[in-house]
Write a protein that holds these residues in place. Structure first.
Motif, PDB file in Angstrom:
ATOM      1  N   SER A  64     -13.312  38.067 -14.761  1.00 24.20           N
ATOM      2  CA  SER A  64     -13.816  38.405 -13.237  1.00 24.20           C
ATOM      3  C   SER A  64     -15.016  37.825 -13.148  1.00 24.20           C
ATOM      4  N   ASN A 157      -7.930  41.704  -7.207  1.00 20.41           N
ATOM      5  CA  ASN A 157      -7.958  40.193  -7.883  1.00 20.41           C
ATOM      6  C   ASN A 157      -7.358  39.413  -6.583  1.00 20.41           C
ATOM      7  N   GLY A 190     -10.463  34.768 -11.443  1.00 19.49           N
ATOM      8  CA  GLY A 190     -11.125  34.701 -12.873  1.00 19.49           C
ATOM      9  C   GLY A 190     -10.766  33.463 -13.612  1.00 19.49           C
ATOM     10  N   GLY A 244     -15.763  41.883 -16.657  1.00 18.99           N
ATOM     11  CA  GLY A 244     -14.602  40.941 -16.613  1.00 18.99           C
ATOM     12  C   GLY A 244     -13.605  41.410 -17.952  1.00 18.99           C
TER      13      GLY A 244
END
Length: 290
Positions: A64, A157, A190, A244
């Motif tokens: 992330s 996301n 990501g 992340g």
């Protein structure tokens, strides 16, 4: 949490490296490496437990930490007048199927995770194998959001997958590494991979950071601006952060928002990744204090 070793004083670059090496030793994490702003304004690195063929020059997934890079490109386009924060996504993705509720979601709401997409039971990004960010964007845009648009902060996301599709709809000027990330399966959510030195350079280009004030905040008082989590002044640690996670790894980026930046990569699957990342960020940031 570990603080700087004795003798870690301003102007002593070796002490800062030693301090970071100690702070990298976090429970549940291993094979740790960090790249960060040195006292003299250059770039330094520290590592713990990494094999000789895996270090800060190894190509690594950053999960992330892609999002602040995506948000940085959105910010550049806003500054150039090519995008507007209050612009509805329905006007930015012609040919995409929307329902009325998703067509009215704004760029600002996507940036700040306030689009109403709830991944609690099913994250659209991981609905297929391999993950598909473009499919996740289509999935959430063609059905009503689970929660009220703009009313809550729900880390999404899929919301960043939508932002990635907006950037790709007019790709001129996209940095090459970001373009590769947007085209990867994890996409804008990501998909960025590279060395920690490359990531440090890419994130440095987003400095100084700019806040996006929010009337809806997280329980701890923090909120999201351009892809970075903005912490209240009273909270210990860096002013700005992003964490992340992918199976087997954790990454983090920390900054004062001006010129000091640290990025780190860890192997491990901690049971509580948020608490582990927060503890690591506090320990590491103590080393960066002037």
């Amino acid at each position: 949490m570990l603080a700087c070793l004795p003798g870690c004083t301003p102007g002593d670059e070796g002490a800062r490296v030693s301090c970071v090496e100690q702070a990298l030793r976090q429970p549940g994490l291993e094979q740790d490496v960090a790249v960060f702003t040195a006292e003299d304004g250059g770039v330094a690195q520290a590592k713990v437990g990494w094999l000789t063929f895996r270090n800060a020059d190894s190509v690594l997934p950053m999960a992330s930490l892609t999002k602040p890079l995506v948000a940085g490109e959105v910010r550049r386009r806003v500054d150039r007048g090519e995008l507007r924060l209050e612009q509805p996504v329905g006007a930015l993705l012609p040919g995409v199927a929307f329902v009325p509720e998703t067509a009215s979601i704004t760029v600002r709401q996507l940036l700040q995770h306030r689009a109403g997409f709830d991944r609690s039971f099913r994250d659209p990004l991981f609905a297929s194998t391999p993950p598909n960010c473009h499919a996740a964007a289509r999935d959430v845009l063609q059905r009503r959001p689970e929660l009220g648009v703009g009313q809550q902060v729900l880390y999404s996301n899929a919301g960043y997958c939508v932002l990635g599709d907006i950037l790709l709809s007019t790709p001129s000027g996209l940095p090459a590494d970001l373009r590769l990330a947007l085209d990867a399966p994890l996409g804008a959510a990501g998909g960025w991979t590279g060395t920690l030195h490359q990531l440090h350079r890419a994130l440095s280009r987003t400095l100084p950071l700019v806040d996006l004030p929010a009337d809806v905040v997280l329980p701890d008082g923090s909120h999201y601006a351009y892809g970075w989590r903005r912490w209240p002044a009273a909270v210990e640690g860096p002013s700005w952060s992003h964490f992340g996670r992918l199976p087997g790894m954790v990454s983090l980026a920390l900054s004062d928002g001006r010129g000091t930046l640290l990025v780190a990569h860890f192997l491990g699957d901690p049971q509580d990744v948020d608490a582990t990342s927060l503890a690591a960020s506090h320990a590491l940031w103590r080393c960066m204090a002037p």
